[in-house]
Design a protein around this motif. Sequence first.
Motif, PDB file in Angstrom:
ATOM      1  N   THR A 363       0.859  -1.173   0.000  1.00 50.74           N
ATOM      2  CA  THR A 363       0.000   0.000   0.000  1.00 50.74           C
ATOM      3  C   THR A 363       0.902   1.231   0.000  1.00 50.74           C
ATOM      4  O   THR A 363       2.049   1.153  -0.437  1.00 50.74           O
ATOM      5  CB  THR A 363      -0.966  -0.021   1.212  1.00 50.74           C
ATOM      6  OG1 THR A 363      -1.806   1.134   1.154  1.00 50.74           O
ATOM      7  CG2 THR A 363      -0.217  -0.058   2.528  1.00 50.74           C
ATOM      8  N   GLN A 364       0.419   2.366   0.471  1.00 49.20           N
ATOM      9  CA  GLN A 364       1.228   3.576   0.503  1.00 49.20           C
ATOM     10  C   GLN A 364       1.015   4.324   1.816  1.00 49.20           C
ATOM     11  O   GLN A 364      -0.044   4.216   2.445  1.00 49.20           O
ATOM     12  CB  GLN A 364       0.875   4.508  -0.663  1.00 49.20           C
ATOM     13  CG  GLN A 364       1.299   4.004  -2.028  1.00 49.20           C
ATOM     14  CD  GLN A 364       0.976   5.018  -3.111  1.00 49.20           C
ATOM     15  OE1 GLN A 364      -0.131   5.531  -3.204  1.00 49.20           O
ATOM     16  NE2 GLN A 364       1.963   5.323  -3.944  1.00 49.20           N
ATOM     17  N   SER A 365       2.035   5.057   2.218  1.00 49.36           N
ATOM     18  CA  SER A 365       1.927   5.917   3.397  1.00 49.36           C
ATOM     19  C   SER A 365       2.798   7.154   3.174  1.00 49.36           C
ATOM     20  O   SER A 365       3.644   7.176   2.284  1.00 49.36           O
ATOM     21  CB  SER A 365       2.361   5.178   4.664  1.00 49.36           C
ATOM     22  OG  SER A 365       3.751   4.892   4.626  1.00 49.36           O
ATOM     23  N   ARG A 366       2.581   8.151   4.017  1.00 52.09           N
ATOM     24  CA  ARG A 366       3.391   9.373   3.929  1.00 52.09           C
ATOM     25  C   ARG A 366       3.438  10.043   5.295  1.00 52.09           C
ATOM     26  O   ARG A 366       2.597   9.793   6.168  1.00 52.09           O
ATOM     27  CB  ARG A 366       2.809  10.353   2.916  1.00 52.09           C
ATOM     28  CG  ARG A 366       1.415  10.864   3.284  1.00 52.09           C
ATOM     29  CD  ARG A 366       0.966  11.991   2.386  1.00 52.09           C
ATOM     30  NE  ARG A 366      -0.427  12.348   2.626  1.00 52.09           N
ATOM     31  CZ  ARG A 366      -1.019  13.452   2.167  1.00 52.09           C
ATOM     32  NH1 ARG A 366      -0.312  14.308   1.440  1.00 52.09           N
ATOM     33  NH2 ARG A 366      -2.279  13.701   2.418  1.00 52.09           N
ATOM     34  N   SER A 367       4.440  10.865   5.471  1.00 55.11           N
ATOM     35  CA  SER A 367       4.512  11.752   6.626  1.00 55.11           C
ATOM     36  C   SER A 367       4.253  13.167   6.137  1.00 55.11           C
ATOM     37  O   SER A 367       4.643  13.535   5.029  1.00 55.11           O
ATOM     38  CB  SER A 367       5.880  11.670   7.299  1.00 55.11           C
ATOM     39  OG  SER A 367       6.089  10.390   7.853  1.00 55.11           O
ATOM     40  N   ILE A 368       3.575  13.958   6.965  1.00 51.16           N
ATOM     41  CA  ILE A 368       3.190  15.298   6.535  1.00 51.16           C
ATOM     42  C   ILE A 368       3.273  16.272   7.696  1.00 51.16           C
ATOM     43  O   ILE A 368       2.945  15.915   8.838  1.00 51.16           O
ATOM     44  CB  ILE A 368       1.777  15.284   5.918  1.00 51.16           C
ATOM     45  CG1 ILE A 368       1.448  16.621   5.271  1.00 51.16           C
ATOM     46  CG2 ILE A 368       0.725  14.869   6.932  1.00 51.16           C
ATOM     47  CD1 ILE A 368       0.223  16.570   4.372  1.00 51.16           C
ATOM     48  N   LEU A 369       3.749  17.474   7.431  1.00 55.11           N
ATOM     49  CA  LEU A 369       3.790  18.536   8.428  1.00 55.11           C
ATOM     50  C   LEU A 369       2.682  19.533   8.138  1.00 55.11           C
ATOM     51  O   LEU A 369       2.499  19.960   6.985  1.00 55.11           O
ATOM     52  CB  LEU A 369       5.137  19.261   8.418  1.00 55.11           C
ATOM     53  CG  LEU A 369       6.337  18.493   8.981  1.00 55.11           C
ATOM     54  CD1 LEU A 369       7.076  17.802   7.852  1.00 55.11           C
ATOM     55  CD2 LEU A 369       7.272  19.431   9.721  1.00 55.11           C
TER      56      LEU A 369
END
Length: 419
Positions: A363-369
């Motif tokens: 699947t996919q993931s991300r980090s975000i500010l």
Amino acid sequence: MQTNFIPKKDTACWTIQTEQDQNGFESLQIRIYPLNPDQFTTVSEPYQNWRELFQNDPHSHLEQHPDHILSISSLLQKNQSALNGHLILCRQGNKPVAAGILLPKSISTKKLRGLGPARQLHGYFLSGKRFLIAKDYQYDHGFQNFLLEATLSFCGQTAGRYLLLEDILIDEPLNQSLIQLSSHCLAYSHTGFQSRCLIQFPEIPLDYWNQFRSKSRRKHRKLIRDNSHLKLVRITRPDQVADFLDAAHQISKNTWQTQRLGLRVKNNAKEIEELLFFAINDSLRSYLLMDQDQPVAFKIGIQHRGIYHDREFGFDLDYASISPGETLLLLILEDLITYDTPRTFDFGIGDAEYKQRYSSEITQSRSILLFPSSLRNKRLLSYLKASSWIDQLSRKVLKRTGLYTALRHLVRYRKLGSR
């Protein structure tokens, strides 16, 4: 949803009050408490509300447990003196409906792909990568939007410059809420969406190996035979933690991760406290690979509510020629299949080749500010986005020439090409 940010000095906390609006929310109240262990006794109302939400949320993570957070908050405070941790507690009347744990975080602009001299940015991260939410609100995107906006409003009123949401899966409700955030919020993802590799073990765990061709299975068995002098040690008990961390620390001094990213396992008070907590709560499941009395490789992992979380991994580069990393993974998979098999093995962030090879689902993931909207933050984001664009362009050029993969293998394994 409109919110009013009101400091409440007399109660040593802050309050965000809402009225019923077009979204159908009845009056909600958010109170934000500094994480002072002296104020969070086991009989205090905030502690009881927090624990109730943790126990009733089927997706809660041990990193959100009040006892764990309160035990490490003072340790974090020593390293992040600019900010204190906070508990965000949302009630509907007297009923707790959500909680979030904000812990201090400092990030270098270099890690955010910023060019030029590195600067430290101080802010918060959401512990456990999500909010604790009551059953009725679990998949309510509007409610999660409200929680995010209220949290960001608090960050804007304190010294915290941003809210970091780490490793958010693409299909999680929180990620869907991010898409709908109002225009007053600024967002920057230094990772972008990355492949996230999982193993979903079948009903008969041994059937997992059937996804591999017979040639691959023979290769697996040969690698284990060739490294039969290496022994796997499972780490689950509190009395194993000190020796395990000491060994992992020694290995970590000579791993590619440390050479590229800095020392990964420091064997400090925070790491000891965390692993002891996981062990006491029957969730620690880490491993060492030993060559007689010499530690060769390690994996820090926890298993909670049917999910095995791969938190950290490393091997001594002096043993790179015998593929200790893959040997360790194969032995761990055998152990997971044989004993207390989890439902899911989560490899964590990163799209390393071995993760893709052994996964059954990607699947996919991300980090975000998230930043409060201000001229200062808009300038910061312009700089970060420009730096990121230059970085991505450079990587594309290297990939086209074939140098990117070669350089990555050289950095990680001290050799060109894969095994």
